[in-house]
Design a protein around this motif. Structure first.
Motif, PDB file in Angstrom:
ATOM      1  N   ASN A   1      18.598  44.118  51.665  1.00  0.00           N
ATOM      2  CA  ASN A   1      17.915  43.353  50.625  1.00  0.00           C
ATOM      3  C   ASN A   1      16.759  42.540  51.175  1.00  0.00           C
ATOM      4  O   ASN A   1      16.763  42.148  52.334  1.00  0.00           O
ATOM      5  N   ILE A   2      15.799  42.298  50.287  1.00  0.00           N
ATOM      6  CA  ILE A   2      14.750  41.338  50.573  1.00  0.00           C
ATOM      7  C   ILE A   2      15.343  39.955  50.328  1.00  0.00           C
ATOM      8  O   ILE A   2      16.186  39.780  49.456  1.00  0.00           O
ATOM      9  N   SER A   3      14.922  38.982  51.090  1.00  0.00           N
ATOM     10  CA  SER A   3      15.440  37.629  50.906  1.00  0.00           C
ATOM     11  C   SER A   3      15.049  37.088  49.535  1.00  0.00           C
ATOM     12  O   SER A   3      14.105  37.578  48.907  1.00  0.00           O
TER      13      SER A   3
ATOM     14  N   ARG B   1      13.674  34.252  48.996  1.00  0.00           N
ATOM     15  CA  ARG B   1      12.318  33.676  49.043  1.00  0.00           C
ATOM     16  C   ARG B   1      11.260  34.775  49.096  1.00  0.00           C
ATOM     17  O   ARG B   1      10.166  34.602  48.575  1.00  0.00           O
ATOM     18  N   GLY B   2      11.641  35.923  49.680  1.00  0.00           N
ATOM     19  CA  GLY B   2      10.728  37.066  49.688  1.00  0.00           C
ATOM     20  C   GLY B   2      10.501  37.596  48.283  1.00  0.00           C
ATOM     21  O   GLY B   2       9.408  38.040  47.939  1.00  0.00           O
TER      22      GLY B   2
ATOM     23  N   PHE C   1      11.539  37.096  59.420  1.00  0.00           N
ATOM     24  CA  PHE C   1      12.604  36.161  59.047  1.00  0.00           C
ATOM     25  C   PHE C   1      12.492  35.777  57.574  1.00  0.00           C
ATOM     26  O   PHE C   1      13.461  35.845  56.821  1.00  0.00           O
ATOM     27  N   PHE C   2      11.306  35.344  57.171  1.00  0.00           N
ATOM     28  CA  PHE C   2      11.117  34.868  55.793  1.00  0.00           C
ATOM     29  C   PHE C   2      11.424  35.979  54.782  1.00  0.00           C
ATOM     30  O   PHE C   2      11.983  35.733  53.722  1.00  0.00           O
ATOM     31  N   THR C   3      11.011  37.186  55.116  1.00  0.00           N
ATOM     32  CA  THR C   3      11.084  38.294  54.173  1.00  0.00           C
ATOM     33  C   THR C   3      12.498  38.857  54.048  1.00  0.00           C
ATOM     34  O   THR C   3      12.927  39.231  52.960  1.00  0.00           O
ATOM     35  N   CYS C   4      13.209  38.909  55.155  1.00  0.00           N
ATOM     36  CA  CYS C   4      14.500  39.608  55.156  1.00  0.00           C
ATOM     37  C   CYS C   4      15.708  38.681  55.128  1.00  0.00           C
ATOM     38  O   CYS C   4      16.817  39.125  54.807  1.00  0.00           O
ATOM     39  N   LEU C   5      15.536  37.424  55.488  1.00  0.00           N
ATOM     40  CA  LEU C   5      16.692  36.558  55.693  1.00  0.00           C
ATOM     41  C   LEU C   5      16.666  35.331  54.790  1.00  0.00           C
ATOM     42  O   LEU C   5      15.626  34.690  54.646  1.00  0.00           O
ATOM     43  N   ASN C   6      17.803  35.026  54.217  1.00  0.00           N
ATOM     44  CA  ASN C   6      17.959  33.807  53.430  1.00  0.00           C
ATOM     45  C   ASN C   6      18.420  32.661  54.322  1.00  0.00           C
ATOM     46  O   ASN C   6      19.053  32.899  55.354  1.00  0.00           O
TER      47      ASN C   6
END
Lengths: 407, 407
Positions: free
Chosen positions: A3-5, A7-8, B106-111
């Motif tokens: 999944n995309i985060s 925030r992403g 990090f920003f895109t893939c991780l919460n």
């Protein structure tokens, strides 16, 4: 499933760039597009500062200090002195564009869930940085009727909660061009002191003030611990691609914490720091030319706009933006229509719908932002297009109707 | 009270730079300091790529595309082809150094709250980026006895939870120099596929492999949606100060979401993109010189270290780092002592305590990282200092004692 985060997913796409495919299609059809949609100046980057890079004699392009070259920071002390801001070199941190200064300020001062108040319409990328940092933007509406002056302090008081940590201002403003007066700056100071808020001050357009007196947040006495200045050379020297900015603060705790974010990314761009340092040595008279040019463009743009039936454009005191109210149903539709379905003498104009600059849904629907970053002839051409487009546009709203709707 | 954010407080300071004041003090006393503490190569930046910037004919230094100049991305397709990675230009995003590629991943893939597994010791700034993004680093220990080979997959399985979203690898590795074998890369692939994890692959040192075969994560079949390559030209062309890197992925969702973060910060550095683009045109033979030089340095460094009583340094397969185990009580104390209290022929050596590269507290206490970024003569001089220092150091641990302690 990968999944995309969150925030992403929630990260807003650039509202300015979403019309780009329509502009590209128009150009492919052979239509000339006047770009008043984006703050990319056409002013020449001073050759002297490009030459400084060309003449640099570096064997190894090394990491610089994480806060930027000390020689550059010491030079900037002189620059700030000239514009009435007294700081030392260890209160200046060179950043990768003004963008990184904004991000560092958010990361350093705000927790996820914290709230930041911003007078709207505002620079749309604040939304992106807020999303990146998990911060909530609380907009306070400024109005076209007042030329986008600072909203009454009572409006701020109404939305301040225990989560409110900062106010962001930009003066002269992108997207409105409004220049805050000394009284407005003092009012901001009072509320920040009363509620213990940071004041993040974006002063990217400092050199381009045409009416009124420029007041920096850094000049507000008693606000030394509250103010974080977010600066950039992008517009000042028409060097947007350099990606050189600065975070400036007298709050040592903020500076020291921001330094840790700066250290993690190692250093700001090296070649462009040479350019930035050389820019401080440009003669003071350097700004006379660009400023005079921008002012002439503003005067032409605003007078042409206000001469069109049903159009209202307050006169912006600085920067190189104006927001105009148009007699239209929907600015997003109109701007797309300009590119997709309209041309006049094989020309059209690209504008930024103001909706992207408001945090409150539904606002700005009959407003557009115009960046006067083209020469006078092009601005005249663009205004010819816009005038004709407003006659032809099928979603036109008659002035009478609008007055009724407003009543 | 104005407060620093929690992440601003928790953000780790650079472990490499904390000894800098002691180095400065040593230099003030007139002591020559051999800097083996930081990965700043002394190799000349290829004059041809500096010249490309000098000869660029730009009237206006404009914003580039947020993903970087298309011409540069198309060139990089050729570069990646040469190193066995098949990608298209719209799978490449130019970033401000490798640092920004890591941040975007990090920003895109991780919460916030998600976990990322990293074999330790690891590049210390991953901690900073994790803190910035609110992500938890879960270290898995690799050991000096195996030369810092990939830990057993069972160790990964033990720590995987529902919050685990990614594994980060760096091969050849900073700080260990270890080069993952094809079998190790395949093992990583299996676990990522089995648990649906992203594989963030930091390949900054790709060109500097001395033994064994280089395998990119981008070459792992079936991993197209999982792999995010975090790349940089910093070490490749000795251009650390350029701040040009790349995020490369075949996962379109990841690319598109990362683009939104890229748009918010407008564009990567413009002058340095010219330099990066020119670098792709360097002859393939360009790397022969630096690679031969690094290998000679490694051979000297490792043989000198292993000849010192009680010292063990596994032979690193790539990059330009080595980790050595020393017969000392505390690497942080020792490295400070080297700068504060020791000199030999008016010279000393600056090393990085390995403690900063471990996520597990207490590990690396008798290990240091050495970056062989100085010429052979300097490395010999540094080794002379270290050899003598280990004789004099008051906190020396005798081999016998150490063996007992380990038993």
């Amino acid at each position: 499933m990968l999944n995309i985060s969150t925030r992403g997913q929630e990260m807003p796409p650039s509202p300015i760039r979403k019309l780009v495919p329509f502009a590209e299609a128009a150009k492919k059809k052979g239509t000339k597009v006047y770009h008043l949609n984006i703050g990319q100046p056409d002013i020449e980057t001073p050759p002297a500062i490009m030459d400084a890079v060309k003449h640099a004699d570096l064997k190894v392009l090394e990491y610089s200090h994480s806060a930027g070259n000390e020689s550059y920071r010491r030079k900037l002390v002189e620059y700030y002195q000239k514009v009435g801001i007294s700081v030392s070199h260890d209160q200046i941190m060179i950043t990768t564009g003004g963008s990184e200064a904004i991000l560092f300020a958010f990361f350093t001062c705000l927790n996820p869930g914290d709230e930041v108040i911003i007078p709207e319409p505002f620079y749309a990328n604040y939304n992106g940085f807020a999303c990146t940092a998990g911060v909530e933007v609380v907009p306070i509406t400024s109005h076209i009727e007042t030329g986008f002056a600072l909203p009454p302090i009572a409006d701020f008081e109404k939305v301040i909660t225990s989560k409110t940590k900062a106010i962001i201002i930009c003066s002269p403003n992108n997207p409105t061009g409004y220049l805050y007066s000394r009284e407005e700056m003092e009012a901001l100071k009072d509320i920040c002191l009363r509620h213990d808020l940071y004041l993040f001050s974006d002063e990217a357009y400092r050199e381009f003030c045409y009416d009124g007196e420029y007041v920096s947040a850094m000049q507000l006495e008693g606000m030394e611990q509250h103010v974080v200045l977010m600066d950039t050379i992008s517009k000042r020297y028409s060097a947007c691609g350099a990606r050189i900015g600065a975070l400036v603060t007298k709050n040592k705790q903020v500076y020291d914490a921001a330094m840790k974010f700066a250290q993690a990314r190692l250093s700001p761009p090296g070649l462009a720091q040479i350019l930035g340092e050389a820019a401080v040595d440009l003669p003071d008279s350097y700004f006379d030319g660009p400023k005079k040019e921008y002012q002439a463009r503003r005067d032409l743009l605003v007078s042409r706009l206000n001469a069109m039936p049903g159009v209202f454009c307050p006169n912006p005191g600085g920067a190189f933006y104006a927001i105009a109210r148009l007699p239209i149903d929907d600015a997003d539709k109109f701007c797309q229509w300009l590119l997709e379905s309209f041309s006049y003498n094989n020309q059209t104009v690209m504008l930024a719908p103001a909706t992207g600059f408001y945090g409150t849904p539904g606002l700005g629907k009959n407003e557009v932002r115009l960046a006067y970053v083209l020469n006078l002839e092009s601005i005249a051409g663009a205004m010819d297009c816009l005038e004709r487009a407003l006659e032809e546009y099928p979603g036109k709203v008659k002035i009478e109707e609008k007055k009724q709707a407003l009543a």
